[in-house]
Enzyme design. Structure first.
Site, PDB file in Angstrom:
ATOM      1  N   TYR A  32       1.836   1.069  -8.395  1.00 34.03           N
ATOM      2  CA  TYR A  32       3.440   0.714  -8.537  1.00 34.03           C
ATOM      3  C   TYR A  32       3.785   0.066  -7.257  1.00 34.03           C
ATOM      4  CZ  TYR A  32       5.424   4.890  -6.340  1.00 34.03           C
ATOM      5  OH  TYR A  32       5.723   5.669  -5.406  1.00 34.03           O
ATOM      6  N   HIS A 101     -12.193   8.696 -20.399  1.00 36.02           N
ATOM      7  CA  HIS A 101     -12.081   8.457 -19.004  1.00 36.02           C
ATOM      8  C   HIS A 101     -12.674   7.157 -18.677  1.00 36.02           C
ATOM      9  CE1 HIS A 101     -10.866  12.572 -19.300  1.00 36.02           C
ATOM     10  NE2 HIS A 101     -10.629  12.618 -18.036  1.00 36.02           N
ATOM     11  N   LYS A 146      -0.584   3.265  -3.817  1.00 39.32           N
ATOM     12  CA  LYS A 146       0.521   3.619  -4.130  1.00 39.32           C
ATOM     13  C   LYS A 146       0.251   3.956  -5.985  1.00 39.32           C
ATOM     14  CE  LYS A 146       5.472   2.257  -3.531  1.00 39.32           C
ATOM     15  NZ  LYS A 146       5.918   3.461  -2.968  1.00 39.32           N
ATOM     16  N   GLU A 178       3.113  12.625   6.082  1.00 39.78           N
ATOM     17  CA  GLU A 178       4.272  11.963   5.522  1.00 39.78           C
ATOM     18  C   GLU A 178       5.022  12.883   4.872  1.00 39.78           C
ATOM     19  OE1 GLU A 178       3.258   8.532   2.986  1.00 39.78           O
ATOM     20  OE2 GLU A 178       1.774   9.751   1.924  1.00 39.78           O
ATOM     21  N   LEU A 202       0.806   6.758   2.829  1.00 37.49           N
ATOM     22  CA  LEU A 202       1.006   5.347   2.482  1.00 37.49           C
ATOM     23  C   LEU A 202       1.790   4.827   3.633  1.00 37.49           C
ATOM     24  CD1 LEU A 202       1.229   3.733  -0.296  1.00 37.49           C
ATOM     25  CD2 LEU A 202       3.832   4.160  -0.227  1.00 37.49           C
TER      26      LEU A 202
HETATM   27  N1  PDD Z   1       8.254   5.409  -2.126  1.00 41.63           N
HETATM   28  N2  PDD Z   1       4.949   7.549   1.358  1.00 41.63           N
HETATM   29  C1  PDD Z   1       5.297   7.783   0.207  1.00 41.63           C
HETATM   30  C2  PDD Z   1       4.361   8.817  -0.254  1.00 41.63           C
HETATM   31  C3  PDD Z   1       6.259   7.069  -0.638  1.00 41.63           C
HETATM   32  O1  PDD Z   1       6.380   7.320  -1.770  1.00 41.63           O
HETATM   33  C4  PDD Z   1       7.044   5.903   0.029  1.00 41.63           C
HETATM   34  C5  PDD Z   1       8.026   5.102  -0.841  1.00 41.63           C
HETATM   35  C6  PDD Z   1       6.694   5.755   1.309  1.00 41.63           C
HETATM   36  C7  PDD Z   1       7.570   4.715   2.011  1.00 41.63           C
HETATM   37  O2  PDD Z   1       7.265   3.151   1.856  1.00 41.63           O
HETATM   38  P1  PDD Z   1       8.159   2.192   1.723  1.00 41.63           P
HETATM   39  O3  PDD Z   1       8.736   2.036   3.158  1.00 41.63           O
HETATM   40  O4  PDD Z   1       7.195   1.049   1.656  1.00 41.63           O
HETATM   41  O5  PDD Z   1       9.285   2.220   0.752  1.00 41.63           O
HETATM   42  C8  PDD Z   1       5.779   6.476   2.022  1.00 41.63           C
HETATM   43  C9  PDD Z   1       9.295   4.636  -3.184  1.00 41.63           C
HETATM   44  C10 PDD Z   1      10.519   4.295  -2.551  1.00 41.63           C
HETATM   45  C11 PDD Z   1       9.288   5.480  -4.462  1.00 41.63           C
HETATM   46  O6  PDD Z   1       8.565   5.985  -4.847  1.00 41.63           O
HETATM   47  O7  PDD Z   1      10.319   5.458  -4.954  1.00 41.63           O
END
Ligand code: PDD
Length: 283
Positions: A32, A101, A146, A178, A202
């Site tokens: 996503y 799978h 992601k 993170e 990520l």
């Molecule tokens: N998530 N790390 C993780 C695990 C995340 O889920 C997200 C953001 C980020 C930051 O990424 P970005 O700056 O591109 O939004 C880092 C989104 C907002 C979500 O899952 O809703």
């Protein structure tokens, strides 16, 4: 109002349904993106589309659309929705197939998007900051993808919620990875520090923008592995994401971070980020 898109059709989100054997539903087999939209303009869309491609490559799923086709679909969704500021959720799964799978053959991926108003932090919320807890990062070794399978992130984030906090700061083998749904920055003695992109986190689009702004505005910064002691001894701690933007963490595991209020660099970076957003919208 058509606030969703599913497999070639724009429709109201409430009417968007997929068969239960969608591999996204039974396996979490998909990826996503979440794209913030300001004044109807998707922010850093090319970067989001590049990361979507990287995630699809990571799960060996062919991208169903060219970048131009994505831009067009997202543009249509955004244009027909009321709110100026939106968050567009995009999901691609390996499609509907008998539950087994191995990758199914000749199965069309499921492409799903929806948009909703983007709610960013108020001035009061920014001034207050948020609290966070720490936890051992027990996720898999491909956190750079992601993936929609977010079970570990959800369980880890809930630890923060259960403690009345906003985010869980994750540590793997004694080093910062993170947040459960954000990237984490450390400030010490005026130097901004962030962990280097790797398969264990990520790389946020917001993370990239923050480092670009630090570079452009002469803010001392370092990208390197950050030990737990540096996180706990920080003058400032920030979480960043497309929806949270730059948010100061003011207590960690119940201990004040620095002086226990959002620090000067967080406030400066937030101001730079807001200005940068406005410039991008005007361009
Ligand atoms: N998530 N790390 C993780 C695990 C995340 O889920 C997200 C953001 C980020 C930051 O990424 P970005 O700056 O591109 O939004 C880092 C989104 C907002 C979500 O899952 O809703």
């Amino acid at each position: 109002m058509n606030d969703a898109y599913l497999n070639g059709r724009f429709l109201p989100l409430a009417e968007a349904t997929v068969p239960v054997l969608d591999r996204g539903f039974v396996f979490g087999d998909g990826v996503y993106e979440l794209v913030p939209v300001y004044s109807k303009k998707p922010f850093r869309l090319d970067d989001h589309l590049r990361r979507l491609q990287a995630s699809l490559d990571g799960i060996r799923l062919a991208n169903p659309h060219s970048a131009d086709a994505w831009r067009e679909l997202i543009g249509t969704l955004v244009a027909h929705y009321d709110a100026d500021d939106q968050s567009v959720y995009i999901q691609v799964t390996r499609g509907v197939a008998p539950r087994d799978h191995p990758f199914p053959q000749n199965t069309a991926p499921t492409v799903f998007m929806f948009t909703q108003p983007l709610v960013t932090a108020t001035a009061e919320q920014k001034a207050a900051g948020v609290c966070a807890v720490t936890a051992v990062d027990y996720r898999w070794q491909r956190c750079d993808i992601k993936a929609i399978s977010l079970l570990a992130n959800i369980l880890l984030r809930q630890q923060a919620i259960d403690a009345g906090c906003a985010e869980t700061v994750m540590l793997r083998d004694g080093f910062l990875s993170e947040g459960a749904a954000s990237n984490i920055f450390v400030v010490k003695d005026g130097v901004l520090r962030a962990p280097p992109p790797s398969r264990l986190m990520l790389t946020g689009i917001t993370y990239d923008v923050v480092l670009e702004l630090a570079q452009a505005h002469g803010i001392a910064h370092e990208v390197r592995a950050l030990a737990e002691a540096e996180v706990r001894g920080a003058d400032e701690l920030w979480m960043t994401s497309s929806t949270r933007e730059i948010m100061a963490i003011v207590t960690l595991d119940g201990v004040p971070v620095g002086s226990g209020v959002p620090g000067p660099l967080a406030q400066r970076m937030d101001a730079l980020y807001q200005t940068f957003k406005r410039e991008v919208m005007r361009a």
